[in-house]
Design an enzyme around this catalytic site. Sequence first.
Site, short mmCIF file in Angstrom:
data_model
loop_
_atom_site.label_atom_id
_atom_site.label_comp_id
_atom_site.label_asym_id
_atom_site.label_seq_id
_atom_site.Cartn_x
_atom_site.Cartn_y
_atom_site.Cartn_z
N SER A 68 0.85 -1.20 0.00
CA SER A 68 0.00 0.00 0.00
C SER A 68 0.88 1.24 0.00
O SER A 68 1.62 1.49 0.96
CB SER A 68 -0.89 0.01 1.24
OG SER A 68 -1.39 1.31 1.44
N HIS A 82 -1.38 -1.36 -4.16
CA HIS A 82 -2.62 -0.96 -3.49
C HIS A 82 -2.64 0.55 -3.30
O HIS A 82 -1.71 1.11 -2.72
CB HIS A 82 -2.71 -1.70 -2.16
CG HIS A 82 -3.99 -1.52 -1.40
ND1 HIS A 82 -5.12 -2.28 -1.65
CD2 HIS A 82 -4.32 -0.68 -0.40
CE1 HIS A 82 -6.09 -1.92 -0.82
NE2 HIS A 82 -5.64 -0.93 -0.05
N ASP A 115 -4.78 3.71 -1.80
CA ASP A 115 -5.84 4.07 -0.85
C ASP A 115 -6.33 5.48 -1.12
O ASP A 115 -5.58 6.44 -0.94
CB ASP A 115 -5.29 4.00 0.58
CG ASP A 115 -5.10 2.57 1.03
OD1 ASP A 115 -6.07 1.80 0.94
OD2 ASP A 115 -3.98 2.24 1.47
N MET A 137 -8.88 8.40 0.00
CA MET A 137 -9.70 8.83 1.14
C MET A 137 -10.22 10.23 0.90
O MET A 137 -9.49 11.09 0.40
CB MET A 137 -8.84 8.85 2.41
CG MET A 137 -8.20 7.52 2.71
SD MET A 137 -7.12 7.64 4.15
CE MET A 137 -6.46 5.97 4.18
N HIS A 190 -8.51 1.19 -3.69
CA HIS A 190 -9.43 1.04 -2.56
C HIS A 190 -10.06 2.40 -2.29
O HIS A 190 -9.41 3.30 -1.77
CB HIS A 190 -8.59 0.55 -1.36
CG HIS A 190 -9.36 0.43 -0.08
ND1 HIS A 190 -8.72 0.26 1.14
CD2 HIS A 190 -10.68 0.44 0.19
CE1 HIS A 190 -9.63 0.18 2.09
NE2 HIS A 190 -10.83 0.30 1.55
N MET A 242 -12.15 4.77 -0.36
CA MET A 242 -12.79 5.07 0.93
C MET A 242 -13.48 6.42 0.77
O MET A 242 -13.06 7.43 1.34
CB MET A 242 -11.73 5.09 2.04
CG MET A 242 -11.24 3.69 2.40
SD MET A 242 -9.65 3.70 3.26
CE MET A 242 -8.57 3.63 1.84
N MET A 259 -11.41 -5.22 5.96
CA MET A 259 -10.61 -4.27 6.74
C MET A 259 -10.27 -4.88 8.10
O MET A 259 -11.16 -5.25 8.86
CB MET A 259 -11.37 -2.95 6.96
CG MET A 259 -11.63 -2.15 5.69
SD MET A 259 -10.18 -1.82 4.70
CE MET A 259 -9.11 -0.99 5.87
N GLY A 288 -8.73 4.60 7.19
CA GLY A 288 -8.41 6.02 7.33
C GLY A 288 -6.93 6.28 7.56
O GLY A 288 -6.43 7.34 7.20
N PHE A 289 -6.25 5.30 8.15
CA PHE A 289 -4.84 5.52 8.50
C PHE A 289 -4.04 4.24 8.34
O PHE A 289 -4.56 3.15 8.58
CB PHE A 289 -4.73 6.00 9.95
CG PHE A 289 -5.53 7.24 10.22
CD1 PHE A 289 -5.02 8.51 9.95
CD2 PHE A 289 -6.84 7.15 10.69
CE1 PHE A 289 -5.78 9.65 10.15
CE2 PHE A 289 -7.61 8.28 10.89
CZ PHE A 289 -7.08 9.54 10.62
N GLY A 290 -2.78 4.39 7.96
CA GLY A 290 -1.86 3.27 7.97
C GLY A 290 -1.28 3.10 9.36
O GLY A 290 -1.51 3.92 10.25
N GLY A 291 -0.56 2.02 9.55
CA GLY A 291 0.20 1.83 10.78
C GLY A 291 -0.62 1.52 12.01
O GLY A 291 -0.15 1.71 13.14
N ASP A 350 -6.65 -6.08 4.74
CA ASP A 350 -6.10 -4.73 4.65
C ASP A 350 -6.02 -4.07 6.02
O ASP A 350 -7.03 -3.71 6.61
CB ASP A 350 -6.99 -3.89 3.71
CG ASP A 350 -6.36 -2.56 3.36
OD1 ASP A 350 -5.20 -2.33 3.74
OD2 ASP A 350 -7.04 -1.75 2.70
N GLY A 351 -4.77 -3.93 6.50
CA GLY A 351 -4.54 -3.21 7.74
C GLY A 351 -3.80 -4.04 8.77
O GLY A 351 -4.25 -5.13 9.14
N GLY A 352 -2.64 -3.56 9.18
CA GLY A 352 -1.90 -4.23 10.26
C GLY A 352 -1.30 -5.57 9.89
O GLY A 352 -0.94 -6.36 10.77
N GLY A 366 1.32 -1.91 4.20
CA GLY A 366 1.81 -0.55 4.06
C GLY A 366 3.05 -0.30 4.89
O GLY A 366 4.18 -0.42 4.41
C1 DX5 Z 1 -6.21 1.92 5.72
C2 DX5 Z 1 -5.79 1.48 4.35
C3 DX5 Z 1 -4.72 0.46 4.30
C4 DX5 Z 1 -3.41 0.90 4.89
C5 DX5 Z 1 -2.68 -0.31 5.39
O1 DX5 Z 1 -7.30 2.76 5.63
O2 DX5 Z 1 -6.88 0.97 3.65
O3 DX5 Z 1 -4.52 0.00 2.96
O4 DX5 Z 1 -2.59 1.58 3.97
O5 DX5 Z 1 -1.56 0.13 6.03
P1 DX5 Z 1 -0.80 -0.73 7.15
O6 DX5 Z 1 -0.29 -1.95 6.47
O7 DX5 Z 1 0.27 0.20 7.58
O8 DX5 Z 1 -1.81 -1.05 8.23
ZN ZN Z 2 -6.52 -0.04 1.65
#
Ligand code: DX5
Ligand code: ZN
Length: 216
Positions: free
Chosen positions: A8, A33, A35, A37, A66, A68, A137, A142-145, A175-177, A197
């Site tokens: 991502s 990927h 994202d 938003m 993706h 959002m 999800m 909304g956020f990475g990490g 998707d996520g974590g 990501g």
């Molecule tokens: C969150 C995104 C994810 C995000 C994943 O809203 O949809 O794609 O970039 O990032 P990580 O892998 O850092 O959780």
């Molecule tokens: Zn995503």
Amino acid sequence: MPPIVAPSILAADFANLQREIEMINQSAADWIHVDVMDGVFVPNISMGIPVLESVKRHANKPIDVHLMIVQPEKMVDAFRKAGADTISVHIEACPHLHRNIQQIKALGAKAGVAVNPHTPVSHLENIIREIDLVCLMSVNPGFGGQKFIEHTYQKIKDLKHLITLNGSSALIEIDGGVNANNAVPLLNAGADVLVAGNVVFSSSDPQQVIRQLKGA
Ligand code: DX5
Ligand code: ZN
């Protein structure tokens, strides 16, 4: 079957995006990927069509967009033209989801549905045959990490059951974590696609992390 790995670029260095895309091109990753938003559906704004166009110019792998965003029907045409190969919309943002999916498919893109952590996968029962991908999800979008939500494992199992029951060929994307520790259990539970990501882009050797996920 090795998983599909989709870095991502939300976690990439946007000031060096060409370098980041070339890193992905040369890596074992399968998709890129992206994202999107809108600051309405999710409490953050990320990137849109001009960035996707630039990414597409350099990418040699399929682009997994993706969305959002609210009212995705107004934008999917533009995202397809900008280079999206797969387009996922959120079930929570789409009162006319079936129409949204038809629209994406008519544009020649693969169609996905993204599902927030609180949304039961049973809500996909009447659309699962129509779609190519479910983006589950495993964090709140909304956020990475962010930290991976453990309940996702149960949702993967339930979704796998729904897919089999309906003879659907939809892939399950997480998707996520996602990281090197949960990749194997996620795949064992039934995941097909791993989005990653922060774990990729915060590493001093992103290609090695991608290889690790690919080998999970
Ligand atoms: C969150 C995104 C994810 C995000 C994943 O809203 O949809 O794609 O970039 O990032 P990580 O892998 O850092 O959780
Ligand atoms: Zn995503």
